[in-house]
Design an enzyme around this catalytic site. Structure first.
Site, short mmCIF file in Angstrom:
data_model
loop_
_atom_site.label_atom_id
_atom_site.label_comp_id
_atom_site.label_asym_id
_atom_site.label_seq_id
_atom_site.Cartn_x
_atom_site.Cartn_y
_atom_site.Cartn_z
N ASP A 1 -7.93 -2.27 14.08
CA ASP A 1 -9.33 -2.45 13.66
C ASP A 1 -9.48 -3.61 12.68
OD1 ASP A 1 -8.14 -1.40 11.41
OD2 ASP A 1 -9.43 0.37 11.28
N ASP B 1 0.84 -1.19 0.00
CA ASP B 1 0.00 0.00 0.00
C ASP B 1 0.88 1.25 0.00
OD1 ASP B 1 0.97 -0.34 2.59
OD2 ASP B 1 -0.97 -0.69 3.49
N GLU C 1 -9.70 -0.92 5.12
CA GLU C 1 -10.36 -0.56 6.37
C GLU C 1 -11.69 -1.32 6.52
OE1 GLU C 1 -8.70 0.92 8.44
OE2 GLU C 1 -7.90 2.87 7.84
N HIS D 1 -7.70 -4.14 9.92
CA HIS D 1 -7.39 -3.91 8.51
C HIS D 1 -6.10 -4.62 8.12
CE1 HIS D 1 -5.07 -0.11 9.82
NE2 HIS D 1 -4.19 -0.73 9.06
#
Ligand code: GLP
Length: 261
Positions: free
Chosen positions: A136, A67, A143, A138
């Site tokens: 979270d 990413d 996300e 991800h």
């Protein structure tokens, strides 16, 4: 999904390095998927040591980063393509031009994302994808709410992710980009082997959900339950909420050494 609870993050990194070294000995032209963040650092440290010791060569390998932030200047130290240079490429014999990442400065973002997917496909796909996991759940920057079939695309970072990553920007939340390009969950699922590293209490709930929770876009890493070859390497705190931790330990203890990861 194979879950290995290690005595430390360094021990987890060393096991991940074993998998990378074994792959490169078997296939010197292997294609690596490279993650940033703090989770893979013990792996990259171990690989640098093994390359120095002459145990492995990256000279014919290639890499694709997972990413990238949108809008960071090309020379920004937190641009992920630069982070990978600092943490891995400059420390092993991997040619710098053999590693590419999504173009976070592209004018035509959809075209850049499509070109990235094509480049991975042209390379024959990713043999081993290194992953961390966000608090979270991800992976990459997929996300919560990400399509489980998504491909490389632009994403908006959650407030939580920007808070988590502010430590890389002198704790200045305003300096953390709001958008990123990330390989999609569908892209990651096409890697032939996924090696995910997680350490610390902060990751315990995300790890529990990923391994033992229901598959859901709310915890994007749960899509890995559908992947046939995932190795999850944890330190004790990151394994703290696993319901079947004793079973995973027993299984790994009884595993024949020849099997590898
Ligand atoms: C970051 C990265 C991910 C990384 C995750 C966890 O935002 N985009 O690739 O795995 O969040 O980061 P860390 O390993 O620093 O906890």
């Amino acid at each position: 999904m194979e879950v290995v609870v290690c005595e430390s993050a360094e021990a987890a990194g060393a096991l991940a390095a074993d998998a990378v070294v074994a792959l490169l000995r078997r296939a010197p032209e292997a294609v690596l998927g490279l993650a940033t963040g703090s989770s893979p650092l013990p792996l990259y440290d171990a690989l640098a040591g093994r390359c120095d010791a002459g145990e492995v060569s990256f000279a014919r390998a290639r890499g694709f980063t997972l990413d990238e932030y949108v809008g960071l200047p090309a020379d920004h130290p937190e641009r992920y393509r630069n982070v990978i240079d600092t943490e891995l490429v400059s420390r092993v014999d991997l040619p710098a031009d053999a590693v590419v990442g999504p173009d976070g400065l592209a004018d035509d973002v959809p075209a850049a994302c499509a070109a990235y997917e094509q480049a991975i496909a042209d390379a024959g796909g990713i043999d081993l994808q290194v992953l961390g996991i966000g608090t979270d759940g991800h992976v990459g920057f997929n996300e919560p709410g990400s399509s489980l079939a998504s491909r490389t695309r632009i994403k908006t970072l959650t407030h939580q992710t920007r808070l988590d990553n502010a430590r890389f920007f002198d704790d200045d939340l305003d300096a953390v980009p709001t958008h990123c390009l990330t390989q999609g969950l569908g892209t990651i699922m096409q890697a032939r082997h996924v090696v995910l590293l997680a350490s610390g209490h902060g990751k315990a709930e995300a790890v529990h959900q990923m391994v033992e929770g229901p598959v859901s876009a709310m915890w994007p890493a749960t899509v890995l339950q559908h992947h046939p070859h995932v190795t999850v390497l944890l330190d004790e705190p990151a394994a703290g909420r696993l319901q079947l931790a004793a079973y995973y330990r027993d299984t790994y203890r009884a595993k024949p050494a020849w099997q590898g990861l």
